[in-house]
Design a protein around this motif. Structure first.
Motif, PDB file in Angstrom:
ATOM      1  N   ILE A   1     -18.005   7.005  -6.585  1.00 31.73           N
ATOM      2  CA  ILE A   1     -18.407   7.911  -7.665  1.00 31.73           C
ATOM      3  C   ILE A   1     -18.208   7.213  -9.006  1.00 31.73           C
ATOM      4  CG2 ILE A   1     -17.952  10.147  -8.737  1.00 31.73           C
ATOM      5  CD1 ILE A   1     -16.993  11.142  -6.024  1.00 31.73           C
ATOM      6  N   GLU A   2     -17.079   6.490  -9.093  1.00 30.35           N
ATOM      7  CA  GLU A   2     -16.823   5.705 -10.281  1.00 30.35           C
ATOM      8  C   GLU A   2     -17.221   4.263 -10.021  1.00 30.35           C
ATOM      9  OE1 GLU A   2     -12.739   6.250 -11.103  1.00 30.35           O
ATOM     10  OE2 GLU A   2     -12.900   8.407 -11.446  1.00 30.35           O
ATOM     11  N   GLU A   3     -17.038   3.444 -11.027  1.00 29.42           N
ATOM     12  CA  GLU A   3     -17.444   2.037 -10.897  1.00 29.42           C
ATOM     13  C   GLU A   3     -16.593   1.309  -9.867  1.00 29.42           C
ATOM     14  OE1 GLU A   3     -17.847  -2.024 -13.624  1.00 29.42           O
ATOM     15  OE2 GLU A   3     -17.257  -0.105 -14.523  1.00 29.42           O
ATOM     16  N   SER A   4     -15.308   1.642  -9.776  1.00 30.61           N
ATOM     17  CA  SER A   4     -14.421   0.973  -8.847  1.00 30.61           C
ATOM     18  C   SER A   4     -13.706   2.011  -7.989  1.00 30.61           C
ATOM     19  CB  SER A   4     -13.388   0.133  -9.608  1.00 30.61           C
ATOM     20  OG  SER A   4     -12.588   0.969 -10.428  1.00 30.61           O
ATOM     21  N   ILE A   5     -13.187   1.567  -6.856  1.00 28.12           N
ATOM     22  CA  ILE A   5     -12.472   2.454  -5.951  1.00 28.12           C
ATOM     23  C   ILE A   5     -11.165   1.786  -5.551  1.00 28.12           C
ATOM     24  CG2 ILE A   5     -14.507   3.614  -5.045  1.00 28.12           C
ATOM     25  CD1 ILE A   5     -14.515   1.763  -2.717  1.00 28.12           C
ATOM     26  N   ASP A   6     -10.209   2.601  -5.154  1.00 31.45           N
ATOM     27  CA  ASP A   6      -8.911   2.098  -4.743  1.00 31.45           C
ATOM     28  C   ASP A   6      -9.017   1.463  -3.369  1.00 31.45           C
ATOM     29  OD1 ASP A   6      -6.141   2.847  -3.193  1.00 31.45           O
ATOM     30  OD2 ASP A   6      -5.822   2.236  -5.270  1.00 31.45           O
ATOM     31  N   CYS A   7      -8.528   0.229  -3.238  1.00 38.14           N
ATOM     32  CA  CYS A   7      -8.647  -0.523  -1.994  1.00 38.14           C
ATOM     33  C   CYS A   7      -7.910   0.174  -0.853  1.00 38.14           C
ATOM     34  CB  CYS A   7      -8.100  -1.933  -2.199  1.00 38.14           C
ATOM     35  SG  CYS A   7      -8.212  -2.995  -0.755  1.00 38.14           S
ATOM     36  N   ASN A   8      -6.727   0.677  -1.117  1.00 40.61           N
ATOM     37  CA  ASN A   8      -5.946   1.336  -0.068  1.00 40.61           C
ATOM     38  C   ASN A   8      -6.615   2.618   0.403  1.00 40.61           C
ATOM     39  OD1 ASN A   8      -3.916  -0.625  -0.156  1.00 40.61           O
ATOM     40  ND2 ASN A   8      -2.870   0.433  -1.832  1.00 40.61           N
TER      41      ASN A   8
ATOM     42  N   HIS B   1      -9.843   5.427   4.752  1.00 40.52           N
ATOM     43  CA  HIS B   1     -11.045   6.128   5.210  1.00 40.52           C
ATOM     44  C   HIS B   1     -11.752   5.345   6.310  1.00 40.52           C
ATOM     45  CE1 HIS B   1     -11.151   9.608   2.645  1.00 40.52           C
ATOM     46  NE2 HIS B   1     -11.009   8.884   1.554  1.00 40.52           N
ATOM     47  N   LEU B   2     -11.906   4.056   6.102  1.00 36.79           N
ATOM     48  CA  LEU B   2     -12.624   3.234   7.076  1.00 36.79           C
ATOM     49  C   LEU B   2     -11.877   3.181   8.403  1.00 36.79           C
ATOM     50  CD1 LEU B   2     -13.766   0.255   4.806  1.00 36.79           C
ATOM     51  CD2 LEU B   2     -15.150   2.159   5.635  1.00 36.79           C
ATOM     52  N   ALA B   3     -10.568   2.982   8.360  1.00 36.44           N
ATOM     53  CA  ALA B   3      -9.781   2.915   9.582  1.00 36.44           C
ATOM     54  C   ALA B   3      -9.835   4.234  10.338  1.00 36.44           C
ATOM     55  CB  ALA B   3      -8.336   2.541   9.260  1.00 36.44           C
ATOM     56  N   PHE B   4      -9.708   5.338   9.624  1.00 40.13           N
ATOM     57  CA  PHE B   4      -9.732   6.651  10.256  1.00 40.13           C
ATOM     58  C   PHE B   4     -11.082   6.913  10.911  1.00 40.13           C
ATOM     59  CE2 PHE B   4     -10.520  11.270   9.905  1.00 40.13           C
ATOM     60  CZ  PHE B   4      -9.495  11.738  10.702  1.00 40.13           C
TER      61      PHE B   4
ATOM     62  N   GLY C   1      -2.599   3.842  15.176  1.00 46.47           N
ATOM     63  CA  GLY C   1      -3.816   3.046  15.002  1.00 46.47           C
ATOM     64  C   GLY C   1      -4.359   3.091  13.595  1.00 46.47           C
ATOM     65  N   CYS C   2      -4.339   4.266  12.972  1.00 40.97           N
ATOM     66  CA  CYS C   2      -4.862   4.384  11.606  1.00 40.97           C
ATOM     67  C   CYS C   2      -4.026   3.591  10.616  1.00 40.97           C
ATOM     68  CB  CYS C   2      -4.916   5.854  11.196  1.00 40.97           C
ATOM     69  SG  CYS C   2      -6.266   6.783  11.931  1.00 40.97           S
ATOM     70  N   LEU C   3      -2.706   3.655  10.749  1.00 42.95           N
ATOM     71  CA  LEU C   3      -1.849   2.959   9.792  1.00 42.95           C
ATOM     72  C   LEU C   3      -2.027   1.448   9.882  1.00 42.95           C
ATOM     73  CD1 LEU C   3       1.490   4.981  10.024  1.00 42.95           C
ATOM     74  CD2 LEU C   3      -0.363   5.215   8.375  1.00 42.95           C
ATOM     75  N   THR C   4      -1.989   0.899  11.094  1.00 42.63           N
ATOM     76  CA  THR C   4      -2.085  -0.550  11.249  1.00 42.63           C
ATOM     77  C   THR C   4      -3.479  -1.069  10.911  1.00 42.63           C
ATOM     78  OG1 THR C   4      -2.519  -0.202  13.622  1.00 42.63           O
ATOM     79  CG2 THR C   4      -0.252  -0.650  12.965  1.00 42.63           C
ATOM     80  N   THR C   5      -4.514  -0.330  11.326  1.00 41.25           N
ATOM     81  CA  THR C   5      -5.887  -0.768  11.037  1.00 41.25           C
ATOM     82  C   THR C   5      -6.185  -0.684   9.546  1.00 41.25           C
ATOM     83  OG1 THR C   5      -6.558   0.054  13.225  1.00 41.25           O
ATOM     84  CG2 THR C   5      -8.307  -0.461  11.661  1.00 41.25           C
ATOM     85  N   ALA C   6      -5.701   0.352   8.894  1.00 42.78           N
ATOM     86  CA  ALA C   6      -5.906   0.481   7.444  1.00 42.78           C
ATOM     87  C   ALA C   6      -5.242  -0.667   6.698  1.00 42.78           C
ATOM     88  CB  ALA C   6      -5.369   1.819   6.949  1.00 42.78           C
ATOM     89  N   SER C   7      -4.058  -1.069   7.132  1.00 43.96           N
ATOM     90  CA  SER C   7      -3.372  -2.194   6.492  1.00 43.96           C
ATOM     91  C   SER C   7      -4.177  -3.481   6.644  1.00 43.96           C
ATOM     92  CB  SER C   7      -1.977  -2.366   7.098  1.00 43.96           C
ATOM     93  OG  SER C   7      -1.337  -3.502   6.577  1.00 43.96           O
ATOM     94  N   LEU C   8      -4.737  -3.697   7.837  1.00 41.92           N
ATOM     95  CA  LEU C   8      -5.547  -4.897   8.072  1.00 41.92           C
ATOM     96  C   LEU C   8      -6.804  -4.887   7.215  1.00 41.92           C
ATOM     97  CD1 LEU C   8      -6.351  -7.459   9.573  1.00 41.92           C
ATOM     98  CD2 LEU C   8      -7.166  -6.027  11.461  1.00 41.92           C
ATOM     99  N   ILE C   9      -7.505  -3.762   7.152  1.00 38.23           N
ATOM    100  CA  ILE C   9      -8.734  -3.668   6.365  1.00 38.23           C
ATOM    101  C   ILE C   9      -8.438  -3.879   4.882  1.00 38.23           C
ATOM    102  CG2 ILE C   9     -10.576  -2.103   5.641  1.00 38.23           C
ATOM    103  CD1 ILE C   9     -10.500  -0.867   8.411  1.00 38.23           C
TER     104      ILE C   9
END
Length: 579
Positions: free
Chosen positions: A204-211, A216-219, A356-364
């Protein structure tokens, strides 16, 4: 008038007879009372003596165990205790890795830390010792099981004893291996499209928070893998994600109480969140079963009985279908098929989502940050993807095996920033006697500082602090592989072409521990690597990942291996490619 108890007699008449009967009853009553009082006194005294003896025996055993622990721990090197409570405050301040870094530097590859008068922590950094310990120590401390039990109920995947989790872990590993073997089903195309769509929604904005975007992607990836198309159309997915992250934030805190804190209102709020998560899990499982319809009547009936016995709030209307189809298509078939009646329905499924969500999100997140600060690697991966697509269908899931630089980037990202700073093991029943003669007492918390091992220059070279995915690649020459030195890797990559490199898979090497090692190693390692590679192949084909303009300056990483390797500013920008 005296009674028989006084040794006197009464007149032989009606009144005398009545008086004798009353006196006899009173005398017997007093004798019975004295006998009862004596009996109670003797029983109470016996109970008190038994209690004193039992408590003394327990205390003696505790003292003997304490002296045995101290005598064995005395032989291990380590810093002195700062207080009676040891180094427990270090863990609460979340700088344990810093202390271990300094301690290993001073005391050697094996270091002890007292966390309390009866809780010993031993850290091991030597690769040979790490391999031996991770193969021998298969248990976890009870706190690990408490974390999942408080959040999701009793589960057979995350208990402290390896004997309790071994069968279910093997079942989960088999299912994930089947998914990895069937390449087209690693991550459905719709799941990748949905993940990319989530990126667009967040922009929505120009930049987004990486974490945030990583979460979202991991979930999404894990949810689509478990529940298929039903997850993509689930209206409550956002609520489920928020609840899962809220529970993940507080799970370890509430499990750290030795006595369940029933008196705290915050604890009951936490429990209500857990109940809501369980209800939502039932809801998505119901939708999944209705969408794919691969269920046997017997299995659905067992599930109905389990929910009824545990007071589940959600009713199910499950169609029947041959069990063979369920085994082929249902990912979680068997994970909630409770051989143990003490387990709660869906506890294993929620545990897989949680971990799975926590570890995958950290990797992404780590990969996004590395790629955003190394745009030249992005372009080479994009060229690699275009080369892999030539002469084949445009299926990223089938092309990632032909993209060694992308896979090497994933391995290098997780090397620099593993999902967790420590691997934890314990031998609950027996001492660990190592080949070097070192003895680690039973019940000791054994940790491997993953960040220190993966940032050790003796294993990874002098440029260990630098992001260099070419350290995992070898140069292919005349049909043979020649190992490419890490210090020189990538210098001629543009001239040679990315196809001239092959991947050196670090899986199984003791110096590379982001997924663990031994019996407790991550069962979804192959699945996660394949899935994340597919995701980034799709992302990089459509977007350039860039750092926000003000974060480009001063983004140098610390040269201290124990320091955090994250970038100071995690704001990133996705720029649409001209395809």
């Amino acid at each position: 008038m005296s009674s028989k108890c006084d040794g006197t007699t009464t007149p032989v008449n009606v009144i005398g007879i009545l008086l004798r009967l009353e006196s006899s009853r009173n005398c017997n009553s007093d004798q019975n009372s004295r006998i009862l009082r004596d009996f109670v006194t003797r029983e109470v005294n016996a109970f008190l003596w038994f209690s004193v003896i039992a408590i003394t025996a327990v205390l003696i055993n505790k003292v003997v165990a304490l002296f045995r622990l101290w005598s064995k721990a005395k032989l291990l090197p380590g810093p002195p205790c700062p207080s009676f409570y040891g180094h427990s405050e270090v863990i609460s301040r979340r700088n344990l890795t810093d202390l271990l870094y300094d301690s290993h530097k001073k005391y050697g590859p094996v270091v002890k830390l007292w966390l309390g008068p009866m809780q010993l922590l031993v850290s091991v950094k030597e690769p040979a010792l790490i391999k031996e310990i991770l193969l021998k120590a298969e248990d976890k401390l009870p706190l690990t099981g408490r974390v999942f039990r408080f959040a999701f109920g009793r589960s057979s995947l995350f208990a402290s004893s390896f004997e309790k989790v071994q069968n279910r872990r093997q079942l989960l590993a088999e299912k994930l291996d089947q998914i990895s073997f069937r390449r087209a089903n690693v991550i459905p195309a719709k799941a990748v499209d949905s993940s990319v769509g989530r990126v667009q929604d967040l922009m929505i904005e120009e930049s987004i928070d990486c974490n945030k975007v990583s979460q979202h992607l991991a979930f999404t990836l894990l949810g689509c893998t478990l529940f298929g198309d039903a997850f993509l159309g689930w209206s409550k997915a956002t609520i489920y994600e928020e609840l899962l992250m809220m529970i993940a934030k507080d799970a370890s805190f509430w499990a750290s109480y030795k006595v369940t804190p029933f008196w705290k209102q915050e604890f009951w709020r936490y429990q209500r969140l857990c109940v809501k998560l369980k209800c939502l899990t039932q809801d998505i499982v119901q939708k999944y079963r209705k969408s794919c319809k691969p269920f046997s009547h017997c299995y659905s009936q067992n599930l109905h009985n389990e929910i009824k016995s545990t007071g589940g709030e959600v009713a199910f209307d499950i169609p029947s279908c041959p069990a063979a189809e369920m085994r082929n298509n249902g990912f979680f078939y068997g994970l909630d098929d409770h051989a143990n009646p003490n387990e709660e329905p869906y506890g294993n499924i929620m545990g897989v989502m949680f971990h799975g969500c926590l570890t995958t999100a950290s990797l992404i997140a780590s990969i996004l940050e590395r790629l955003s600060s190394n745009p030249e690697i992005q372009e080479k991966i994009n060229s690699e993807l275009n080369s892999a697509r030539k002469g084949s269908v445009k299926d990223n899931q089938k092309n990632v095996d032909n993209m060694p630089l992308l896979l090497a980037t994933i391995y290098e990202s997780v090397r620099l920033l593993p999902a967790g700073p420590l691997l934890q093991r314990c031998s609950l029943k027996q001492d660990l006697v190592l080949k070097t003669g070192i003895t680690i007492p039973a019940g000791t918390l054994v940790v491997v500082p993953v960040k220190l091992v993966q940032m050790d220059n003796t294993s990874w070279g002098s440029n260990v602090n630098e992001f260099n995915p070419y350290r995992f690649l070898s140069k292919a020459c005349n049909g043979t592989d020649t190992t490419q030195q890490a210090s020189l890797a990538g210098e001629n990559a543009e001239d040679q072409g990315e196809s001239s490199f092959v991947l050196n898979d670090p899986t199984g090497k003791i110096e590379f521990l982001p997924f663990g090692f031994g019996a407790r190693a991550c069962v979804g390692q192959k699945f996660i690597i394949q899935g994340v590679a597919t995701l980034f192949a799709s992302l990089l084909a459509n977007y350039e990942i860039k750092l926000q303009s003000e974060s480009k300056n001063g983004s140098k990483l610390s040269t201290n291996p124990s320091a955090s390797q994250t970038l100071p500013n995690s704001k990133i920008v996705f720029v649409k490619r001209n395809i």
